[in-house]
Design a protein around this motif. Structure first.
Motif, short mmCIF file in Angstrom:
data_model
loop_
_atom_site.label_atom_id
_atom_site.label_comp_id
_atom_site.label_asym_id
_atom_site.label_seq_id
_atom_site.Cartn_x
_atom_site.Cartn_y
_atom_site.Cartn_z
N LYS A 81 19.78 -17.66 -13.03
CA LYS A 81 19.59 -18.05 -14.44
C LYS A 81 19.66 -19.57 -14.58
N SER A 82 18.77 -20.24 -13.85
CA SER A 82 18.79 -21.70 -13.79
C SER A 82 17.40 -22.25 -14.10
N ALA A 83 17.38 -23.44 -14.68
CA ALA A 83 16.11 -24.13 -14.94
C ALA A 83 15.64 -24.91 -13.71
N TYR A 84 16.47 -24.98 -12.66
CA TYR A 84 16.15 -25.80 -11.50
C TYR A 84 16.18 -25.07 -10.17
N SER A 85 16.46 -23.78 -10.20
CA SER A 85 16.47 -23.01 -8.95
C SER A 85 16.32 -21.53 -9.27
N PHE A 86 16.03 -20.76 -8.23
CA PHE A 86 15.96 -19.32 -8.42
C PHE A 86 16.48 -18.63 -7.17
N ALA A 87 16.90 -17.39 -7.37
CA ALA A 87 17.29 -16.52 -6.27
C ALA A 87 17.02 -15.10 -6.72
N MET A 88 16.61 -14.26 -5.77
CA MET A 88 16.34 -12.86 -6.06
C MET A 88 17.44 -12.01 -5.43
N ASP A 89 17.75 -10.90 -6.08
CA ASP A 89 18.72 -9.95 -5.57
C ASP A 89 18.14 -9.21 -4.36
N LEU A 90 18.87 -9.17 -3.25
CA LEU A 90 18.37 -8.54 -2.02
C LEU A 90 18.07 -7.06 -2.20
N ASP A 91 18.89 -6.35 -2.99
CA ASP A 91 18.62 -4.92 -3.23
C ASP A 91 17.33 -4.75 -4.03
N GLN A 92 17.10 -5.62 -5.01
CA GLN A 92 15.87 -5.55 -5.80
C GLN A 92 14.66 -5.84 -4.91
N ILE A 93 14.78 -6.79 -4.00
CA ILE A 93 13.69 -7.09 -3.07
C ILE A 93 13.41 -5.87 -2.19
N THR A 94 14.44 -5.29 -1.62
CA THR A 94 14.29 -4.13 -0.73
C THR A 94 13.62 -2.98 -1.47
N ASN A 95 14.10 -2.66 -2.67
CA ASN A 95 13.50 -1.58 -3.46
C ASN A 95 12.05 -1.86 -3.79
N THR A 96 11.74 -3.09 -4.12
CA THR A 96 10.37 -3.47 -4.47
C THR A 96 9.45 -3.35 -3.26
N ILE A 97 9.90 -3.77 -2.10
CA ILE A 97 9.07 -3.67 -0.90
C ILE A 97 8.82 -2.20 -0.55
N GLN A 98 9.80 -1.33 -0.79
CA GLN A 98 9.59 0.11 -0.58
C GLN A 98 8.52 0.65 -1.52
N LEU A 99 8.53 0.18 -2.77
CA LEU A 99 7.51 0.61 -3.73
C LEU A 99 6.12 0.09 -3.31
N MET A 100 6.08 -1.12 -2.77
CA MET A 100 4.82 -1.66 -2.26
C MET A 100 4.26 -0.75 -1.17
N GLU A 101 5.13 -0.37 -0.25
CA GLU A 101 4.70 0.46 0.88
C GLU A 101 4.18 1.81 0.42
N LYS A 102 4.78 2.38 -0.65
CA LYS A 102 4.28 3.64 -1.20
C LYS A 102 2.86 3.48 -1.74
N ARG A 103 2.52 2.28 -2.18
CA ARG A 103 1.18 1.98 -2.69
C ARG A 103 0.23 1.55 -1.57
N LYS A 104 0.74 1.59 -0.34
CA LYS A 104 -0.04 1.14 0.84
C LYS A 104 -0.40 -0.34 0.72
N GLU A 105 0.51 -1.09 0.10
CA GLU A 105 0.36 -2.54 -0.02
C GLU A 105 1.50 -3.21 0.75
N SER A 106 1.35 -4.50 0.96
CA SER A 106 2.41 -5.27 1.61
C SER A 106 2.66 -6.55 0.83
N LEU A 107 3.77 -7.17 1.13
CA LEU A 107 4.11 -8.44 0.48
C LEU A 107 3.08 -9.48 0.88
#
Length: 155
Positions: free
Chosen positions: A68-94
């Motif tokens: 929650k910064s105006a000068y940096s960002f970070a993503m939650d590792l669990d959210q990244i993992t879950n999102t990549i799994q959803l990508m794979e279900k769509r036969k897509e990749s990052l």
């Protein structure tokens, strides 16, 4: 909090000067949603993932900036993992990662370069420093930055 400067980085390689043209293709709907997401997150940096096949970015995945910064960002590792799994279900990749610079230029900062862990991904930076957003794209490998040309395509 110290303000992070977003300036043109001298380590960015001028790919075009060498006659090399590397393109990334983005669906118009993804492009528009990426910019809308970045505007909606102001004054903070927005961030997200993009997926598709090869160099075509077909799906946007908005992520939470846990800093929650105006000068940096970070993503939650669990959210990244879950999102990549959803990508794979769509036969897509990052295929891409995006974030905004609310007051800075659309070039990777030192922190952006140090935290680039996906060398095959296209890194999009959306600058909201001016009235009209400016978007640039880069490949970041081994702490070197290479500009990519963006082609926005219709569905």
């Amino acid at each position: 909090m110290q303000k992070r400067k977003h300036c043109k980085n001298p380590s960015i390689k001028a790919v075009a000067e060498k006659g090399h043209k590397d393109y990334v293709y983005v669906k118009l709907s993804v492009w528009n949603e990426m910019i809308r997401h970045c505007k909606n997150e102001l004054p903070y940096e927005a961030c997200g993932l993009l997926s598709g096949r090869k160099r075509k970015l077909e799906t946007i995945w908005k992520m939470d900036n846990i800093e929650k910064s105006a000068y940096s960002f970070a993503m939650d590792l669990d959210q990244i993992t879950n999102t990549i799994q959803l990508m794979e279900k769509r036969k897509e990749s990052l295929t891409g990662i995006y974030h905004s610079h609310p007051t800075g230029l659309p070039y990777p900062s030192k922190e952006d370069i140090l935290n680039a862990h996906y060398p095959k991904a296209a890194y999009f930076i959306v600058s909201l420093a001016n009235q009209k957003p400016i978007v640039r794209c880069f490949r970041i490998q081994d702490k070197s930055v290479y500009p990519l040309l963006i082609k926005v395509i219709n569905e």
